[in-house]
Design a protein around this motif. Structure first.
Motif, PDB file in Angstrom:
ATOM      1  N   ASP A  12       0.813  -1.226   0.000  1.00 36.42           N
ATOM      2  CA  ASP A  12       0.000   0.000   0.000  1.00 36.42           C
ATOM      3  C   ASP A  12       0.845   1.273   0.000  1.00 36.42           C
ATOM      4  N   LEU A  62      -0.708   5.023  -0.758  1.00 36.51           N
ATOM      5  CA  LEU A  62      -0.865   5.936   0.373  1.00 36.51           C
ATOM      6  C   LEU A  62      -0.092   7.224   0.107  1.00 36.51           C
ATOM      7  N   ALA A  74      -6.904   0.103   5.309  1.00 36.50           N
ATOM      8  CA  ALA A  74      -6.794   0.409   3.886  1.00 36.50           C
ATOM      9  C   ALA A  74      -8.111   0.077   3.208  1.00 36.50           C
ATOM     10  N   ASP A 129      -8.400   5.362   2.989  1.00 33.19           N
ATOM     11  CA  ASP A 129      -8.331   4.682   4.274  1.00 33.19           C
ATOM     12  C   ASP A 129      -9.433   5.185   5.202  1.00 33.19           C
TER      13      ASP A 129
END
Length: 175
Positions: free
Chosen positions: A17, A21, A59, A71
């Protein structure tokens, strides 16, 4: 946590991720996420690792690719109240993903030990206010100059006006 909706997977953060992110936290769209701003992929990797261990951030990923698009967080306040929130990559806006993910999270919390869930939304964050309303949350309060996330050009704190929304389990069950 691992929840599945028609189009999404909500799960604990994983190393994969990191880039996703970083993509939406390198330039947070609203002031309340400025403290989470990431300046590099290395910072993003450390943040993903931290979130994967803490159990409060989750997530939100597309079900068909398992790629992160945002998120959610749920912070428990004993004995049975949760503060919730969300942050999504703006590339995926206006598609209903935030509503779908937040509904799944709130349903999960109420199915377990939650009695009351609340969220904050700054007065200029209209999308979050509308999301709270779509979730059946009622506006409980308006706090003038409640919190500061950034500074004014002169270095003094810029205080944000903030709405508080909430919903009780019994109200959720009636929706």
């Amino acid at each position: 946590m691992h929840l599945k909706t028609d189009r999404l997977i909500i799960r604990d953060f994983e190393k994969k991720d990191t880039e996703g992110l970083y993509e939406y936290l390198k330039t947070p769209p609203v002031h309340c996420f400025m403290s989470e701003k990431l300046n590099s992929l290395d910072e993003a990797e450390k943040e993903v690792e931290r979130r994967g261990k803490e159990g409060e951030h989750f997530a939100v990923c597309l079900a068909d690719t398992d790629s992160i698009i945002g998120d959610l967080f749920a912070i428990k306040e004993e004995p049975d109240t949760y503060s919730v929130g969300w942050n999504f990559n703006l590339k995926y806006g206006k598609s209903g993903y935030a509503t779908e993910a937040a509904k799944a999270l709130i349903g999960y919390l109420f199915d377990n030990d939650a009695r009351r869930i609340y969220a904050y939304a700054e007065d200029d964050n209209i999308p979050s206010q509308k999301l709270c309303e779509r979730l059946g949350m009622r506006q409980e309060g308006f706090f003038m100059e409640f919190i500061s996330f950034v500074n004014n050009p002169d270095g003094t704190p810029h205080y944000e006006n903030t709405y508080q929304y909430a919903i009780l389990k019994r109200e959720w069950m009636e929706l």
